[in-house]
Motif scaffolding. Structure first.
Motif, PDB file in Angstrom:
ATOM      1  N   ASN A 239       0.850  -1.183   0.000  1.00 45.77           N
ATOM      2  CA  ASN A 239       0.000   0.000   0.000  1.00 45.77           C
ATOM      3  C   ASN A 239       0.890   1.239   0.000  1.00 45.77           C
ATOM      4  O   ASN A 239       1.492   1.579   1.027  1.00 45.77           O
ATOM      5  N   PRO A 240       0.987   1.952  -1.123  1.00 42.33           N
ATOM      6  CA  PRO A 240       1.928   3.079  -1.202  1.00 42.33           C
ATOM      7  C   PRO A 240       1.515   4.284  -0.381  1.00 42.33           C
ATOM      8  O   PRO A 240       2.301   5.210  -0.206  1.00 42.33           O
ATOM      9  N   HIS A 241       0.286   4.291   0.133  1.00 42.60           N
ATOM     10  CA  HIS A 241      -0.196   5.441   0.887  1.00 42.60           C
ATOM     11  C   HIS A 241      -0.073   5.262   2.399  1.00 42.60           C
ATOM     12  O   HIS A 241      -0.529   6.117   3.166  1.00 42.60           O
ATOM     13  N   VAL A 242       0.544   4.174   2.835  1.00 43.18           N
ATOM     14  CA  VAL A 242       0.785   3.935   4.259  1.00 43.18           C
ATOM     15  C   VAL A 242       2.252   4.207   4.565  1.00 43.18           C
ATOM     16  O   VAL A 242       3.143   3.694   3.878  1.00 43.18           O
ATOM     17  N   GLY A 243       2.513   5.019   5.567  1.00 43.28           N
ATOM     18  CA  GLY A 243       3.896   5.323   5.941  1.00 43.28           C
ATOM     19  C   GLY A 243       4.561   4.123   6.594  1.00 43.28           C
ATOM     20  O   GLY A 243       4.034   3.558   7.554  1.00 43.28           O
ATOM     21  N   TYR A 244       5.731   3.756   6.073  1.00 46.74           N
ATOM     22  CA  TYR A 244       6.388   2.548   6.578  1.00 46.74           C
ATOM     23  C   TYR A 244       7.902   2.722   6.547  1.00 46.74           C
ATOM     24  O   TYR A 244       8.461   3.331   5.635  1.00 46.74           O
ATOM     25  N   VAL A 245       8.552   2.171   7.550  1.00 47.26           N
ATOM     26  CA  VAL A 245      10.001   2.019   7.553  1.00 47.26           C
ATOM     27  C   VAL A 245      10.323   0.831   8.448  1.00 47.26           C
ATOM     28  O   VAL A 245       9.616   0.574   9.429  1.00 47.26           O
ATOM     29  N   ASP A 246      11.331   0.065   8.089  1.00 47.58           N
ATOM     30  CA  ASP A 246      11.704  -1.090   8.913  1.00 47.58           C
ATOM     31  C   ASP A 246      12.270  -0.646  10.257  1.00 47.58           C
ATOM     32  O   ASP A 246      11.877  -1.147  11.312  1.00 47.58           O
TER      33      ASP A 246
ATOM     34  N   PRO B  43      -1.995  -0.071   8.791  1.00 44.33           N
ATOM     35  CA  PRO B  43      -2.020   1.354   9.182  1.00 44.33           C
ATOM     36  C   PRO B  43      -2.671   1.585  10.528  1.00 44.33           C
ATOM     37  O   PRO B  43      -3.620   0.888  10.906  1.00 44.33           O
ATOM     38  N   LEU B  44      -2.144   2.557  11.249  1.00 47.46           N
ATOM     39  CA  LEU B  44      -2.795   3.069  12.445  1.00 47.46           C
ATOM     40  C   LEU B  44      -3.733   4.176  11.965  1.00 47.46           C
ATOM     41  O   LEU B  44      -3.321   5.310  11.753  1.00 47.46           O
ATOM     42  N   LYS B  45      -4.981   3.835  11.750  1.00 46.90           N
ATOM     43  CA  LYS B  45      -5.901   4.756  11.091  1.00 46.90           C
ATOM     44  C   LYS B  45      -6.326   5.876  12.032  1.00 46.90           C
ATOM     45  O   LYS B  45      -6.754   5.632  13.150  1.00 46.90           O
ATOM     46  N   ARG B  46      -6.172   7.094  11.512  1.00 46.37           N
ATOM     47  CA  ARG B  46      -6.534   8.286  12.267  1.00 46.37           C
ATOM     48  C   ARG B  46      -7.288   9.246  11.346  1.00 46.37           C
ATOM     49  O   ARG B  46      -6.976   9.339  10.154  1.00 46.37           O
ATOM     50  N   LYS B  47      -8.251   9.947  11.884  1.00 41.72           N
ATOM     51  CA  LYS B  47      -9.069  10.855  11.086  1.00 41.72           C
ATOM     52  C   LYS B  47      -8.227  11.895  10.361  1.00 41.72           C
ATOM     53  O   LYS B  47      -8.478  12.231   9.204  1.00 41.72           O
ATOM     54  N   GLY B  48      -7.193  12.385  11.023  1.00 42.74           N
ATOM     55  CA  GLY B  48      -6.389  13.450  10.442  1.00 42.74           C
ATOM     56  C   GLY B  48      -5.500  13.034   9.297  1.00 42.74           C
ATOM     57  O   GLY B  48      -4.861  13.881   8.670  1.00 42.74           O
TER      58      GLY B  48
ATOM     59  N   PRO C  48       0.356   6.311   9.361  1.00 47.16           N
ATOM     60  CA  PRO C  48       1.595   5.556   9.587  1.00 47.16           C
ATOM     61  C   PRO C  48       1.263   4.093   9.860  1.00 47.16           C
ATOM     62  O   PRO C  48       0.182   3.765  10.357  1.00 47.16           O
ATOM     63  N   SER C  49       2.189   3.226   9.536  1.00 47.99           N
ATOM     64  CA  SER C  49       2.039   1.815   9.884  1.00 47.99           C
ATOM     65  C   SER C  49       2.447   1.608  11.347  1.00 47.99           C
ATOM     66  O   SER C  49       3.126   2.441  11.945  1.00 47.99           O
ATOM     67  N   PHE C  50       2.048   0.474  11.901  1.00 49.32           N
ATOM     68  CA  PHE C  50       2.463   0.161  13.267  1.00 49.32           C
ATOM     69  C   PHE C  50       3.978  -0.025  13.344  1.00 49.32           C
ATOM     70  O   PHE C  50       4.597   0.327  14.355  1.00 49.32           O
ATOM     71  N   ARG C  51       4.588  -0.556  12.283  1.00 48.36           N
ATOM     72  CA  ARG C  51       6.046  -0.717  12.281  1.00 48.36           C
ATOM     73  C   ARG C  51       6.731   0.644  12.339  1.00 48.36           C
ATOM     74  O   ARG C  51       7.698   0.839  13.077  1.00 48.36           O
ATOM     75  N   TRP C  52       6.211   1.592  11.560  1.00 46.29           N
ATOM     76  CA  TRP C  52       6.784   2.938  11.583  1.00 46.29           C
ATOM     77  C   TRP C  52       6.621   3.547  12.974  1.00 46.29           C
ATOM     78  O   TRP C  52       7.552   4.159  13.508  1.00 46.29           O
ATOM     79  N   LEU C  53       5.435   3.398  13.545  1.00 45.12           N
ATOM     80  CA  LEU C  53       5.171   3.998  14.848  1.00 45.12           C
ATOM     81  C   LEU C  53       6.124   3.474  15.914  1.00 45.12           C
ATOM     82  O   LEU C  53       6.709   4.251  16.679  1.00 45.12           O
ATOM     83  N   GLY C  54       6.313   2.156  15.962  1.00 45.85           N
ATOM     84  CA  GLY C  54       7.222   1.590  16.953  1.00 45.85           C
ATOM     85  C   GLY C  54       8.646   2.077  16.763  1.00 45.85           C
ATOM     86  O   GLY C  54       9.338   2.435  17.725  1.00 45.85           O
ATOM     87  N   ALA C  55       9.100   2.115  15.497  1.00 45.76           N
ATOM     88  CA  ALA C  55      10.458   2.573  15.210  1.00 45.76           C
ATOM     89  C   ALA C  55      10.634   4.037  15.577  1.00 45.76           C
ATOM     90  O   ALA C  55      11.656   4.443  16.155  1.00 45.76           O
TER      91      ALA C  55
END
Length: 312
Positions: free
Chosen positions: A85-92, A178-183, A222-229
């Protein structure tokens, strides 16, 4: 991407480079337009951002005698997207952003741009910049940060808990979700009155029109992986040792009307710095370079005092 309300500044050189771990990143360079040669501003963006968003600010730096070099982080803008999904923020790992910056410095800045080099980072790019200063103090002469992401608004006392949740979900193989948020939905004009980014309606509309013209630039949740990192990187800046590892002159600006990152966390870090200081910009929302002219003028004045007047 060039649109009537946001044209590409003249003189751009645009291309791609490949990082040491084989990620393809888009970059752009501009020469100075006025004044004596003062070196190069390396501009690094926040989460979800892209080169086109900073055309006006790039022009401001060029008028001051600086060349400008910038790139899109992995996973956003015109650079490689990392998951389906190219619209979800992700980083390892958040460390991967250090790889991006280090490779950009080696592959583009050093061979193609006039020294000295000054690092300007916003939000997530500000956090990545802070970590970079502890990795290599010789890369940049000075560092100027706007609203660095050293904490999240309203979550200063729950970062450890959120990191544990995100890492548990990632361990289960669901880190790309994704960690879905209204904003995080696509911006449009109806969102302006309560937006946390800027009080300037025309600059907000320009962001909307740019995404509308090229949906490929859009990144949402953001993805959960991005959030944790990201949270682990934020917590690193709170370690007792961290301020002493920064040995480059540093100025941090925080927004008084911040609703995305944590201004109190920025202030706490600023008070602990040995080679830098911080300022709170009155009336500013999160994106200071996109703010109304009275606020934006304060930001550029701070840049001039800290970098322009100190450059050769």
């Amino acid at each position: 991407m060039s649109i009537p309300t946001n044209p590409v500044p003249e003189g751009a050189r645009v291309g791609y480079f490949t990082t040491s771990d084989k990620v393809r990143l888009r970059y752009a360079l501009w020469p100075k337009t006025e004044g004596p040669q003062r070196g190069t501003v390396c501009l690094v963006q926040g989460r979800t951002e892209y080169i086109e968003k900073y055309f006006e600010t790039i022009a401001d730096f060029r008028k001051r005698g600086f060349a400008v070099a910038t790139f899109d982080w992995r996973g956003q803008g015109g650079s490689d997207r990392l998951i389906g999904n190219p619209h979800v923020g992700y980083v390892d790992r958040f460390e991967d952003y250090w790889t991006d910056l280090r490779c950009f410095h080696a592959e583009i800045l050093l061979p193609d741009c006039p020294p000295p080099f000054y690092l300007v980072g916003h939000s997530m790019g500000g956090l990545a910049s802070l970590i970079a200063t502890t990795r290599d103090r010789m890369m940049f002469d000075r560092v100027f940060l706007s609203a660095p992401m050293v904490g999240l608004h309203g979550l200063d006392h729950s970062l450890h808990r959120w990191a544990a949740v995100a890492e548990t979900i990632s361990f289960m193989g669901l880190g790309h979700l994704p960690l879905k948020r209204k904003g995080d939905r696509r911006p449009d004009e109806s969102m302006y009155p309560d937006n946390p980014l800027t009080s300037d309606m025309l600059r907000y509309k320009r962001m909307v029109e740019t995404i509308r013209a090229d949906d490929g630039l859009y990144v949402g949740s953001p993805s959960f992986r991005w959030l944790g990192a990201a949270i682990r990187a934020m917590l690193e800046t709170r370690q007792d040792r961290f301020p002493g590892e920064i040995r480059i002159p540093l100025l941090i600006l925080a927004a008084a009307r911040e609703r995305i990152v944590s201004t109190p966390a920025i202030e706490q870090l600023g008070l602990r710095l040995r080679t830098g200081r911080h300022m709170v910009i009155a009336s500013s929302r999160h994106e200071m370079f996109m703010e109304a002219d009275p606020v934006r003028g304060q930001v550029l004045a701070a840049f001039d005092a800290f970098i322009t007047e100190q450059s050769r």
